[in-house]
Write an enzyme that holds these catalytic residues in place. Structure first.
Site, PDB file in Angstrom:
ATOM      1  N   SER A 288      98.288 -79.511   3.522  1.00  0.00           N
ATOM      2  CA  SER A 288      98.122 -81.033   3.350  1.00  0.00           C
ATOM      3  C   SER A 288      99.859 -81.635   3.247  1.00  0.00           C
ATOM      4  O   SER A 288     100.238 -82.573   3.805  1.00  0.00           O
ATOM      5  CB  SER A 288      97.422 -81.670   2.352  1.00  0.00           C
ATOM      6  OG  SER A 288      96.185 -81.132   2.054  1.00  0.00           O
TER       7      SER A 288
ATOM      8  N   HIS B 141     101.552 -83.943  -1.460  1.00  0.00           N
ATOM      9  CA  HIS B 141     101.476 -84.695  -0.273  1.00  0.00           C
ATOM     10  C   HIS B 141     102.592 -85.851  -0.167  1.00  0.00           C
ATOM     11  O   HIS B 141     103.165 -86.039   0.872  1.00  0.00           O
ATOM     12  CB  HIS B 141     100.146 -85.892  -0.632  1.00  0.00           C
ATOM     13  CG  HIS B 141      98.957 -84.831  -0.308  1.00  0.00           C
ATOM     14  ND1 HIS B 141      97.814 -85.693  -0.399  1.00  0.00           N
ATOM     15  CD2 HIS B 141      98.652 -83.726   0.055  1.00  0.00           C
ATOM     16  CE1 HIS B 141      96.715 -84.701  -0.249  1.00  0.00           C
ATOM     17  NE2 HIS B 141      97.234 -83.648   0.005  1.00  0.00           N
TER      18      HIS B 141
END
Length: 320
Positions: free
Chosen positions: A201, A247
């Site tokens: 991610s 992230h």
């Protein structure tokens, strides 16, 4: 017209400007030259010959902003699609392979993180990184918690990865992916020293930022990409168990790296720097950018390592 003898005189038809052996009564409504039906095309008003149409096309392309011209490049960005996004396919293959190995080792497709030696060896645990296991910073980016986690990330990688690889080229795309991955790992190091994190991610969020910069550089509408980023940010901060730090770090790193790639050449050109020098400076700047993230990781690891004295008996044996 009549002749004295009562007959009629016919004026011969001119030949087509490209095919002299073809008499024609048709003419180009732009240049006025006689042309056969094969050399004429329908225009908003009348018919234009193929030469005039080609001149119109070239003139329109010359007036068009460089970033919008089909098949051209802006600051090294390609606007044509590649039939072989091999780096993206290779990254997807590595992630899938790592998942299959962990699933076999754990004997479960859902709890592949439990009982897998590969998972235990490569998942990102800040305390263990501080204890010298630096490979976790990269290896954790190829591990996933269960098949759903893998599927979501690989779909996102397929969509944005191909777009980035087409625009940046294989080498620069690979470097952006790596910088995004390292940026995500660096941000995770701010988290709990004994927590475990895994997944692509961080690197994918880096590609989100890369696509946004590419769209802005090509002067294309970025609204769809902004919406995708906002939705993913909401999910990151609202769903328990998601590493929003990873992230955020990946997004900032990928965005910064891509901005350096696509805007630096234009800035250097504006100050009159020659092409070979520009390439050297941009390459060196990108290397410095990557080095900065490595330094950041080292500094964070040193901070985490400062707790080793307190947990000296636990940290060397820490597992999950």
């Amino acid at each position: 017209m009549s002749t004295p003898g009562g007959g009629e005189m016919h004026q011969p038809l001119p030949g087509c400007f490209r095919h002299q052996d073809r008499p024609t009564g048709l003419r180009c409504s732009r240049c006025g030259r006689p042309a056969c039906h094969e050399c004429l095309r329908q225009a908003p008003v009348g018919f234009h010959c193929v030469d005039c149409i080609e001149q119109e096309r070239k003139g329109a392309a010359a007036r068009m902003p460089r970033a919008a011209r089909p098949g051209t490049a802006t600051a090294g960005l390609r606007t044509t699609l590649s039939a072989h996004p091999t780096v993206t396919y290779a990254l997807i293959g590595l992630n899938v392979l790592a998942y299959l190995i962990t699933a076999v080792q754990a004997g479960s497709i859902l709890d592949n993180n439990r009982g897998s030696a590969l998972y235990e060896r490569f998942a990102l645990v800040p305390g263990l990184v501080a204890n010298g296991e630096w490979w976790r910073l990269i290896g954790s980016g190829f591990l996933h918690f269960g098949i759903l986690h893998l599927a979501v990330n690989m779909y996102a990688l397929y969509v944005v990865g191909i777009a980035c690889e087409n625009a940046l080229g294989k080498l620069r795309y690979s470097l952006v992916y790596l910088v995004g991955l390292l940026g995500g790992s660096a941000a995770v190091m701010f988290g709990a020293w004994n927590g475990q994190t895994a997944g692509a991610s961080g690197a994918i969020f880096g590609l989100f930022g890369a696509v946004l910069i590419i769209l802005l550089r090509l002067r294309r509408n970025p609204n769809m990409m902004i919406a995708v980023i906002v939705i993913n940010v909401i999910i990151s901060v609202s769903v328990p168990g998601i590493s929003w730090l990873g992230h955020l770090g990946g997004f900032l790193a990928g965005t910064a790296a891509t901005a350096a790639i696509v805007y630096a050449p234009e800035a250097l050109r504006a100050v009159g720097m020659r092409a070979p020098t520009r390439k050297a400076v941009v390459g060196a700047g990108f290397g410095v950018l990557g080095a900065l993230f490595v330094v950041e990781i080292v500094l964070i690891a040193v901070q985490v390592a400062s707790i080793q004295d307190r947990y000296a008996l636990i940290l060397p044996h820490l597992r999950f």
